[in-house]
Motif scaffolding. Structure first.
Motif, mmCIF file in Angstrom:
data_model
loop_
_atom_site.group_PDB
_atom_site.id
_atom_site.type_symbol
_atom_site.label_atom_id
_atom_site.label_comp_id
_atom_site.label_asym_id
_atom_site.label_seq_id
_atom_site.Cartn_x
_atom_site.Cartn_y
_atom_site.Cartn_z
ATOM 1 N N TYR A 50 0.795 -1.222 0.000
ATOM 2 C CA TYR A 50 0.000 0.000 0.000
ATOM 3 C C TYR A 50 0.832 1.278 0.000
ATOM 4 N N MET A 51 1.863 1.320 0.804
ATOM 5 C CA MET A 51 2.652 2.535 0.954
ATOM 6 C C MET A 51 3.279 3.013 -0.359
ATOM 7 N N PRO A 52 3.877 2.142 -1.171
ATOM 8 C CA PRO A 52 4.505 2.632 -2.404
ATOM 9 C C PRO A 52 3.536 3.295 -3.388
ATOM 10 N N ARG A 53 2.274 2.878 -3.372
ATOM 11 C CA ARG A 53 1.283 3.421 -4.316
ATOM 12 C C ARG A 53 0.595 4.677 -3.801
ATOM 13 N N ALA A 54 0.690 4.921 -2.516
ATOM 14 C CA ALA A 54 -0.086 6.000 -1.898
ATOM 15 C C ALA A 54 0.633 7.341 -1.964
ATOM 16 N N ASN A 55 -0.159 8.375 -1.967
ATOM 17 C CA ASN A 55 0.324 9.741 -1.830
ATOM 18 C C ASN A 55 1.040 9.849 -0.481
ATOM 19 N N ALA A 56 2.153 10.564 -0.433
ATOM 20 C CA ALA A 56 2.942 10.674 0.803
ATOM 21 C C ALA A 56 2.125 11.263 1.960
ATOM 22 N N ALA A 57 1.276 12.226 1.670
ATOM 23 C CA ALA A 57 0.443 12.813 2.719
ATOM 24 C C ALA A 57 -0.539 11.783 3.271
ATOM 25 N N PHE A 58 -1.021 10.890 2.411
ATOM 26 C CA PHE A 58 -1.937 9.853 2.859
ATOM 27 C C PHE A 58 -1.228 8.884 3.797
ATOM 28 N N VAL A 59 0.033 8.611 3.526
ATOM 29 C CA VAL A 59 0.815 7.733 4.405
ATOM 30 C C VAL A 59 0.987 8.397 5.770
ATOM 31 N N LEU A 76 -9.630 17.990 11.728
ATOM 32 C CA LEU A 76 -8.894 19.239 11.893
ATOM 33 C C LEU A 76 -7.700 19.063 12.827
ATOM 34 N N ASP A 77 -7.868 18.288 13.898
ATOM 35 C CA ASP A 77 -6.762 18.030 14.824
ATOM 36 C C ASP A 77 -5.608 17.334 14.105
ATOM 37 N N ILE A 78 -5.946 16.351 13.285
ATOM 38 C CA ILE A 78 -4.929 15.613 12.536
ATOM 39 C C ILE A 78 -4.258 16.541 11.529
ATOM 40 N N ALA A 79 -5.046 17.355 10.851
ATOM 41 C CA ALA A 79 -4.500 18.297 9.869
ATOM 42 C C ALA A 79 -3.501 19.251 10.516
ATOM 43 N N LYS A 80 -3.856 19.780 11.665
ATOM 44 C CA LYS A 80 -2.955 20.700 12.371
ATOM 45 C C LYS A 80 -1.678 19.985 12.809
ATOM 46 N N ALA A 81 -1.814 18.785 13.335
ATOM 47 C CA ALA A 81 -0.650 18.037 13.816
ATOM 48 C C ALA A 81 0.316 17.698 12.684
ATOM 49 N N LEU A 82 -0.221 17.468 11.484
ATOM 50 C CA LEU A 82 0.611 17.044 10.358
ATOM 51 C C LEU A 82 0.900 18.161 9.356
ATOM 52 N N ASN A 83 0.430 19.367 9.665
ATOM 53 C CA ASN A 83 0.625 20.511 8.777
ATOM 54 C C ASN A 83 0.043 20.235 7.387
ATOM 55 N N LEU A 84 -1.193 19.737 7.385
ATOM 56 C CA LEU A 84 -1.914 19.442 6.156
ATOM 57 C C LEU A 84 -3.230 20.210 6.146
ATOM 58 N N LEU A 85 -3.842 20.281 4.997
ATOM 59 C CA LEU A 85 -5.191 20.824 4.918
ATOM 60 C C LEU A 85 -6.174 19.784 5.434
ATOM 61 N N GLU A 86 -7.240 20.252 6.055
ATOM 62 C CA GLU A 86 -8.260 19.329 6.541
ATOM 63 C C GLU A 86 -8.839 18.504 5.392
ATOM 64 N N SER A 87 -8.998 19.121 4.233
ATOM 65 C CA SER A 87 -9.527 18.394 3.076
ATOM 66 C C SER A 87 -8.588 17.258 2.646
ATOM 67 N N ASP A 88 -7.289 17.446 2.820
ATOM 68 C CA ASP A 88 -6.326 16.378 2.507
ATOM 69 C C ASP A 88 -6.481 15.201 3.466
#
Length: 75
Positions: A21-30, A49-61
């Motif tokens: 799974y990891m090789p095919r996935a988007n890095a942000a998804f991993v 939103l908590d996860i997005a803030k912790a990982l410096n990602l957009l909530e939509s991501d």
């Protein structure tokens, strides 16, 4: 070869995830997947939103990542 030492507290990640799974996935998804494992293993309940803030990602991501992993049958 570098030497790695694991602390007692760790999150087990399956060989299947790493190999299939990891090789095919988007890095942000991993990142989201690993953070979700951490949250589950440590008993934390988190919102997107908590996860997005912790990982410096957009909530939509983060939402997209969870949808992706559900479609893959991993979550």
């Amino acid at each position: 070869m570098p030497e790695f030492n694991l602390k007692q507290e760790f999150i087990p990640v399956s060989y299947e995830f790493v190999e299939e799974y990891m090789p095919r996935a988007n890095a942000a998804f991993v990142k989201v997947y690993l953070y979700a494992l951490y949250a589950a293993a440590s008993g934390h309940s988190m919102e997107y939103l908590d996860i997005a803030k912790a990982l410096n990602l957009l909530e939509s991501d983060v939402v997209q990542a969870f949808r992706y992993w559900q479609e893959q049958g991993v979550l």
